[in-house]
Design a protein around this motif. Structure first.
Motif, PDB file in Angstrom:
ATOM      1  N   GLU A  48       5.636-105.390 -26.039  1.00 35.38           N
ATOM      2  CA  GLU A  48       6.527-104.959 -25.630  1.00 35.38           C
ATOM      3  C   GLU A  48       7.610-105.412 -24.467  1.00 35.38           C
ATOM      4  O   GLU A  48       8.772-104.998 -24.480  1.00 35.38           O
ATOM      5  N   THR A  49       6.962-106.364 -24.150  1.00 34.57           N
ATOM      6  CA  THR A  49       7.714-106.909 -22.600  1.00 34.57           C
ATOM      7  C   THR A  49       9.347-107.461 -23.271  1.00 34.57           C
ATOM      8  O   THR A  49      10.110-107.140 -22.367  1.00 34.57           O
ATOM      9  N   ALA A  99      11.230-106.467 -25.416  1.00 32.68           N
ATOM     10  CA  ALA A  99      12.141-105.336 -25.626  1.00 32.68           C
ATOM     11  C   ALA A  99      12.485-104.732 -24.141  1.00 32.68           C
ATOM     12  O   ALA A  99      13.494-104.125 -24.174  1.00 32.68           O
ATOM     13  N   LEU A 100      11.655-104.679 -23.527  1.00 34.39           N
ATOM     14  CA  LEU A 100      11.689-103.967 -22.241  1.00 34.39           C
ATOM     15  C   LEU A 100      12.717-104.739 -21.338  1.00 34.39           C
ATOM     16  O   LEU A 100      13.911-104.315 -20.769  1.00 34.39           O
TER      17      LEU A 100
END
Length: 202
Positions: free
Chosen positions: A181-182, A184-185
């Protein structure tokens, strides 16, 4: 801009590394006043710049440094574990999938828009590098003002202890989790994976 991942400093070999060590001296010694070694009056190089260090470097079209960070394995001597373990509650994190980020450097010659672009490229590149190599966590030591910027990038961070005064600086240890998810964060905070061109490994 180009993104390069280099292992070891060879020593000061190649234009990209040459200009990176010069930029580090201008930032960490001339601007911030750190008491760290300077070689030949031009290059900031310390005991951790050895064959085990990895450099993620953003370069311009002429192959000169714009932004960079040094990565150190935590299974060997590194800054948090060797110099600032007191910043952690308990033992500093160590492991094959835990890597220390140090010397996050943006070239002082860049104007504001160029600095932001180079910074975003470097942060996205560090995330991509970790995902490609199976690095689960980055750890590091940061001054409080810089720590606030690190957190604002949007990736998942947690403190490893309490801030402490070290000389004239207030420092803290931080852990950054890298997961699927990094990207997208980071993108939600304006740092997209497309900001990092494909790496040139050496």
């Amino acid at each position: 801009m180009t993104m390069s991942t280099l292992r070891g400093h060879a020593p000061i070999g190649g234009l990209l590394l040459h200009t990176m060590f010069e930029a580090r001296k201008r930032v960490f010694v001339d601007l911030l006043g750190w008491d760290v070694p300077v070689i030949a009056g031009r290059y900031e190089i310390d005991q951790f710049d050895d064959d085990h260090a990895t450099y993620v470097i953003v370069g311009d079209d002429d192959g000169r440094h714009r932004a960079s960070a040094r990565l150190l394995p935590t299974t060997r001597p590194h800054i948090l574990g060797s110099l600032f373990p007191q910043l952690c509650i308990g033992d500093p994190p160590r492991g094959e999938d835990i890597v220390e980020i140090t010397r996050f450097c943006l070239d002082r010659s860049l104007v504001a828009s160029q600095r932001r672009a180079a910074r975003n490229c470097l942060v996205a590149g560090l995330a991509n590098h970790a995902l490609e190599l199976g690095i689960r966590y980055y750890v590091g030591v940061a001054e409080i003002g810089w720590l606030e910027q690190i957190v604002a990038f949007g990736w998942q961070c947690r403190p490893l202890g309490f801030p402490a005064k070290c000389g004239s600086h207030i420092l803290a240890a931080v852990e950054i989790e890298i997961c699927a998810e990094t990207p997208a964060l980071l993108a939600a905070n304006g740092i997209a994976s497309d900001d990092a061109p494909d790496a040139l490994a050496a």
